[in-house]
Design an enzyme around this catalytic site. Structure first.
Site, PDB file in Angstrom:
ATOM      1  N   ALA A   1      46.288  48.523  38.756  1.00  0.00           N
ATOM      2  CA  ALA A   1      45.815  46.704  37.420  1.00  0.00           C
ATOM      3  C   ALA A   1      44.557  46.447  37.118  1.00  0.00           C
ATOM      4  CB  ALA A   1      45.900  45.818  38.762  1.00  0.00           C
ATOM      5  N   CYS A   2      44.109  46.011  35.786  1.00  0.00           N
ATOM      6  CA  CYS A   2      43.185  45.595  35.039  1.00  0.00           C
ATOM      7  C   CYS A   2      42.878  46.935  34.981  1.00  0.00           C
ATOM      8  CB  CYS A   2      42.998  45.000  35.636  1.00  0.00           C
ATOM      9  SG  CYS A   2      43.474  43.102  35.987  1.00  0.00           S
ATOM     10  N   SER A   3      41.430  46.844  35.011  1.00  0.00           N
ATOM     11  CA  SER A   3      40.739  48.028  34.678  1.00  0.00           C
ATOM     12  C   SER A   3      41.027  49.136  35.664  1.00  0.00           C
ATOM     13  CB  SER A   3      39.150  47.654  35.033  1.00  0.00           C
ATOM     14  OG  SER A   3      38.349  47.592  36.062  1.00  0.00           O
TER      15      SER A   3
ATOM     16  N   GLY B   1      44.043  49.665  36.261  1.00  0.00           N
ATOM     17  CA  GLY B   1      45.124  50.984  34.656  1.00  0.00           C
ATOM     18  C   GLY B   1      44.228  51.959  33.560  1.00  0.00           C
TER      19      GLY B   1
ATOM     20  N   LEU C   1      49.523  46.769  35.807  1.00  0.00           N
ATOM     21  CA  LEU C   1      50.118  44.914  35.788  1.00  0.00           C
ATOM     22  C   LEU C   1      48.585  44.763  35.286  1.00  0.00           C
ATOM     23  CD1 LEU C   1      50.447  45.111  39.810  1.00  0.00           C
ATOM     24  CD2 LEU C   1      52.225  45.077  37.815  1.00  0.00           C
TER      25      LEU C   1
END
Length: 559
Positions: A294-296, A298, A322
């Site tokens: 998720a986010c960073s 990811g 995500l």
């Protein structure tokens, strides 16, 4: 729950810290833009005079009760009936709306370059939102509360203000930090730390079903936030949902670095993540695993898969991303003031300090969305005298971490040079990265109302991989695109037909609307890729990786 509390809860779900503010914003850039706005009035006197005259006409209409100015839909600042029914309050509000609109029209039709016009709008928003009538003691809700409490609300508000001046840098507190404690009423799912290195703890959760799928799931949270957003409470825990789906579930808890770890960079994190992957495979006996980033987080997982592909390895069977942006050619408020000098200054500041402080990011982000993240709490805490709200999402968002200087610099370089869409433009752990060589199946989730990681950028990022890709668009903002448990009657999402055309809008036009949460759709997609069922393990860890501290572990408590 009263209307103000409901609004704060909604905003808590939508306006949370994420990757984009790491590029930084210098005070001198804001001052420069403010100066340009003021100088523009002198450079175009006729243009300015026309707008002053038009404002005069609007002022006359307001005073005579002939104006039809109304707040924008969704503007909760003027929700109190007094703003529309009381003649004085209505004129006060309309005068403000006319002044605000005239300033924006004035800058929009000036002869400034487009980038400076956008910056001017930002500066005008800061000014006009700060001076909104709803932020003053004349706020009808505040006056009602004052008389209802015999003046106690004002005294309570002054007490909250004094406390925030001392403890919160002068900004209104967004949350009652004493209402929650990790391990007590947050992050309660049963599990244990089964592996630890300098950068992370690996937590294995106890299965909640008699049988589990053979292929495990490893969740990689962002480095800028703590992991328990995936396990806030049982009713909105993605971890619990995965366990109920029969998935052997593991999660990383990143260590909160100090200046002594300033040299930790993207490759350092990927090396640490590789050790966690090896531990998960050894504990479960599986030859590969599924991963969620998720986010960073990811970005980190995408780079890891690119590294594995360069080495001819594929220990990751399927990847879920995500709200993750890998193609950083995006236009948001965060990129308005970004240039070479800004990026280099941000890198220099963090390297001098050794880390980028999460609380500094939180303050910067608050000023990017002042109505939602400052002035709403100004009204609630100071004018109404209420205690700061107690929302688990806001507690998590304020429980910030630091980024080591080198990782911060690496993220800035990603934002600056946008290497991931180009084969071999990024190198990690000694290997060039080409995401087209990553053949793992991909499930990518974005939020249609996400202003932090715009869904179009997430869509372009999903097209970078070489395997089969499922793109899903949730009807939510940034954090609710993650926290989306089934059963919400308002929840909707869109799925495609297996094709990813080059233009995001073309995908959206042909997408299929679905009801309820994307979690259920993801459950079917992931369990199909999680292997056969087998008997759930009776204990956590194994001889090589023994069960240690109970979840949520020790790193999550580091300040």
């Amino acid at each position: 729950m009263n209307k103000i509390a409901e609004d704060l809860q909604r905003q808590a779900s939508e306006h949370t810290l994420s990757l984009n503010p790491v590029v930084g914003l210098r005070g001198k850039d804001l001052l420069s833009s403010t100066r340009q706005v003021l100088v523009q009035a002198l450079r175009q006197p006729l243009h300015s005079t026309r707008h002053v005259a038009h404002f005069g006409v609007q002022l006359k209409n307001v005073l005579l009760g002939q104006a039809d100015l109304k707040p924008e839909d969704g503007d909760r600042r003027f929700a109190d009936p007094a703003w529309s029914h009381n003649p004085l309050y209505r004129r006060y509000m309309q005068l403000y709306l006319a002044w605000r609109q005239e300033l924006h029209d004035w800058i929009e039709h000036s002869n400034l370059p487009p980038q400076d016009i956008s910056r001017g709008h930002f500066v005008i928003n800061l000014l006009t939102e700060a001076l909104a009538p709803s932020n003053s003691l004349a706020n009808p809700a505040a006056l009602k509360r004052f008389f209802e409490t015999g003046g106690k609300s004002l005294l309570d508000g002054l007490g909250h203000l004094a406390k925030d001046l001392v403890n919160n840098g002068g900004l209104p507190s967004q949350v009652n930090m004493e209402a929650f404690e990790v391990g007590k009423n947050l992050a309660l799912t049963e599990g244990a730390v089964v592996f630890r290195n300098d950068l992370l703890e690996l937590i294995q959760y106890r299965p909640s079903t008699e049988q589990v799928h053979a292929r495990p799931l490893l969740i990689v949270p962002p480095q800028i936030n703590k992991f328990y957003v995936f396990d806030l409470s049982p009713d909105k825990s993605l971890v619990c949902f995965a366990l109920r789906s029969g998935l052997q579930t593991f999660i990383l808890s990143w260590r909160n670095p100090t200046k002594t770890q300033r040299e930790w960079g993207l490759s350092t994190y990927i090396d640490a993540l590789k050790e966690a992957v090896e531990a998960v495979l050894a504990i479960t006996g599986s030859t590969d695993l599924n991963m969620l980033g998720a986010c960073s987080g990811g970005i980190t997982t995408a780079a890891l898969l690119g590294h594995y592909a360069a080495r001819g390895e594929q220990p990751i069977h399927a990847l879920t991303l995500l709200v993750s942006v890998l193609d950083t050619e995006i236009e948001t408020q965060f990129s308005l003031f970004v240039d070479e000098q800004t990026l280099e200054a941000a890198k220099r500041r963090s390297y001098q300090a050794g880390v980028l402080e999460g609380r500094d990011l939180a303050k910067l982000f608050a000023w990017m969305r002042p109505n939602d993240l400052i002035w709403n709490y100004w009204v609630n805490n100071y004018l109404l005298g209420n205690e700061p709200p107690a929302f688990d999402i806001l507690y998590w968002n304020n429980d910030t971490t630091r980024l080591p200087a080198t990782l911060h610099g690496d993220l800035i370089e990603l934002f600056k040079t946008n290497p991931l869409p180009r084969p071999d433009a990024l190198e990690v752990c000694g290997t060039p990265i080409d995401l087209k060589q990553v053949k793992s199946d991909l499930y990518c989730v974005a939020g249609v109302n996400d202003h932090i990681t715009p869904w179009e950028a997430c869509y372009r990022s999903a097209r970078l991989f070489g395997g089969s890709t499922e793109f899903v668009l949730s009807n939510s903002g940034h954090i609710q695109a993650i926290l989306n448990p089934p059963g919400n009657p308002k929840a909707r999402f869109m799925t495609g037909n297996g094709e990813l055309p080059s233009e995001p809008k073309a995908w959206q036009e042909n997408a299929t609307k679905q009801i309820d949460s994307w979690w259920l759709h993801w459950q079917a997609w992931l369990t199909e890729r999680s292997g056969p069922l087998k008997k759930a393990p009776g204990k956590l860890g194994n001889k090589q990786y023994p069960s240690g501290e109970a979840a949520p572990g020790t790193y999550v408590h580091e300040r």
